[in-house]
Scaffold this active site. Structure first.
Site, PDB file in Angstrom:
ATOM      1  N   ARG A  62       0.824  -1.203   0.000  1.00  0.00           N
ATOM      2  CA  ARG A  62       0.000   0.000   0.000  1.00  0.00           C
ATOM      3  C   ARG A  62       0.860   1.255   0.000  1.00  0.00           C
ATOM      4  O   ARG A  62       0.570   2.235  -0.688  1.00  0.00           O
ATOM      5  CB  ARG A  62      -0.921  -0.023   1.221  1.00  0.00           C
ATOM      6  CG  ARG A  62      -1.961   1.089   1.218  1.00  0.00           C
ATOM      7  CD  ARG A  62      -3.081   0.783   2.179  1.00  0.00           C
ATOM      8  NE  ARG A  62      -4.094   1.801   2.091  1.00  0.00           N
ATOM      9  CZ  ARG A  62      -4.351   2.671   3.074  1.00  0.00           C
ATOM     10  NH1 ARG A  62      -3.669   2.614   4.196  1.00  0.00           N
ATOM     11  NH2 ARG A  62      -5.295   3.582   2.930  1.00  0.00           N
ATOM     12  N   HIS A  66       0.631   4.014  -2.945  1.00  0.00           N
ATOM     13  CA  HIS A  66       0.232   5.378  -2.625  1.00  0.00           C
ATOM     14  C   HIS A  66       1.352   6.379  -2.889  1.00  0.00           C
ATOM     15  O   HIS A  66       1.076   7.538  -3.185  1.00  0.00           O
ATOM     16  CB  HIS A  66      -0.239   5.458  -1.176  1.00  0.00           C
ATOM     17  CG  HIS A  66      -1.626   4.935  -0.975  1.00  0.00           C
ATOM     18  ND1 HIS A  66      -2.575   5.583  -0.211  1.00  0.00           N
ATOM     19  CD2 HIS A  66      -2.230   3.820  -1.448  1.00  0.00           C
ATOM     20  CE1 HIS A  66      -3.702   4.899  -0.223  1.00  0.00           C
ATOM     21  NE2 HIS A  66      -3.517   3.811  -0.964  1.00  0.00           N
ATOM     22  N   ASN A  94      -4.083   8.585   3.251  1.00  0.00           N
ATOM     23  CA  ASN A  94      -2.822   7.970   3.667  1.00  0.00           C
ATOM     24  C   ASN A  94      -2.691   7.762   5.174  1.00  0.00           C
ATOM     25  O   ASN A  94      -1.666   7.255   5.637  1.00  0.00           O
ATOM     26  CB  ASN A  94      -1.638   8.816   3.184  1.00  0.00           C
ATOM     27  CG  ASN A  94      -1.430   8.737   1.685  1.00  0.00           C
ATOM     28  OD1 ASN A  94      -1.802   7.750   1.057  1.00  0.00           O
ATOM     29  ND2 ASN A  94      -0.857   9.785   1.114  1.00  0.00           N
ATOM     30  N   HIS A 190      -5.289  -7.079  -3.717  1.00  0.00           N
ATOM     31  CA  HIS A 190      -6.291  -7.292  -2.672  1.00  0.00           C
ATOM     32  C   HIS A 190      -6.205  -8.690  -2.080  1.00  0.00           C
ATOM     33  O   HIS A 190      -6.864  -8.982  -1.086  1.00  0.00           O
ATOM     34  CB  HIS A 190      -7.694  -7.055  -3.237  1.00  0.00           C
ATOM     35  CG  HIS A 190      -7.976  -5.607  -3.521  1.00  0.00           C
ATOM     36  ND1 HIS A 190      -9.159  -5.177  -4.088  1.00  0.00           N
ATOM     37  CD2 HIS A 190      -7.223  -4.491  -3.328  1.00  0.00           C
ATOM     38  CE1 HIS A 190      -9.127  -3.863  -4.221  1.00  0.00           C
ATOM     39  NE2 HIS A 190      -7.969  -3.423  -3.771  1.00  0.00           N
TER      40      HIS A 190
END
Length: 322
Positions: A62, A66, A94, A190
């Site tokens: 992640r 990001h 975030n 995912h």
């Protein structure tokens, strides 16, 4: 962007790219001469963390996504806010990003053996690869040579939520150089992700104001998630892959074929004719998923990077050099 509260919005956002892709001239083995122990040092520290906490894999994934989404893969997400500037780290999307202490540990060690040599951006990319490999994912070469950005602003973080349709998502990905297949395979991250109940609670009982569950979700899955998400006071989390939750594999695709996708976008890529065939291929062949996922990760990690004399090599990943 869906107007979630900051706490809820911090947990999970889709893997949209918000800047055009521009593949760089990075190369594998960039630190062979300047810091030959760089990759082995990163590998060792990530392995130590993984043994203690397997959730380091989704955390670093992640963080990597990001970071790359806003200004390209330049480690701008690592910069701490100051009184005069709220950085990307402080943006609502975030607030749930984790793993900063792992990057700090790696950076401190590398600074002790190769001062001002290995960029924080490369550390993120390499650490993510190691975490994926340890979780059963592909072991791929990571081109390196990124430099660290000097700009980080929270108001530049604008990531859509997880309820877009395939066609809506595809438009964004296509505009930034990623194909539909690459979008589908990146959503495969995912496989080790989690989501707050608030992201999908409407699918369980009042889908789009119908007063009934989402008809595209298997009834047993509805009942299972209702048991977990019954309370609105405590916003619990669930695994997006309910079977092999800590393994990077193709079980995510097998799950959505059985109508057991947790998020609407997860189920959408199986329902939509444009993406369903590739979903079926990935569900049937774990090696195929690994191959495509590795290629997509390399492409994502090469987007809008700084090289040469652009940017800097931060001495502390949280602070711009002065």
């Amino acid at each position: 962007m869906t107007n979630y509260s900051l706490k809820r919005a911090s947990k999970l956002y889709l893997l949209f790219i918000t800047l055009p892709l521009s593949l760089a001239t990075l190369r594998v083995g960039f630190y062979t001469t300047s810091c030959p122990l760089a990759e082995s040092t990163i590998r060792r520290i990530v392995q130590q963390r993984f043994v203690a906490d397997k959730s380091v894999t989704p955390a670093l994934l992640r963080m990597h996504y990001h970071d790359c989404f806003v200004r390209g893969c330049d480690a701008s997400i690592l910069i701490d806010s100051t009184r005069s500037n709220q950085t990307e780290k402080g943006a609502g999307a975030n607030l749930g990003v984790r793993g900063y202490e792992v990057i700090d540990q790696i950076k401190a060690r590398l600074e002790s053996i190769c001062p001002e040599t290995v960029s924080c951006a490369d550390i993120i990319a390499l650490a993510t690869r190691e975490a994926l490999r340890l979780a059963g994912g592909p072991n791929y070469d990571v081109p390196t040579g990124r430099r660290d950005g000097r700009i980080s602003r929270s108001d530049e973080v604008n990531l859509p939520g997880p309820s877009s349709t395939v066609s809506e998502a595809q438009k964004v990905f296509r505009a930034h150089g990623l194909t539909l297949d690459e979008m589908v395979v990146l959503l495969g991250a995912h496989t080790v992700g989690t989501a707050h109940c608030s992201f999908f609670r409407d699918r369980l009982s009042n889908f789009r104001g119908s007063g009934a569950p989402d008809p595209t979700m298997e009834r047993g899955m509805v009942d299972k998630l209702k048991n977990t998400c019954g309370s609105k006071i405590v916003d619990r989390t669930v695994f997006l892959d309910e079977n092999t939750s800590f393994l990077v594999d193709n079980m995510y695709y097998k799950q959505i074929i059985r109508k057991r996708g947790v998020l609407k976008i997860d189920q959408e890529i199986e329902e939509d004719m444009a993406s369903s065939k590739f979903v079926a291929k990935l569900a049937a062949d774990n090696a195929l998923f690994g191959e495509h996922f590795a290629k997509a990760m390399v492409k994502l990690g090469s987007s809008r990077v700084l090289e040469g004399r652009d940017g800097e090599i931060r001495r502390n990943c949280r602070v711009i050099n002065h």
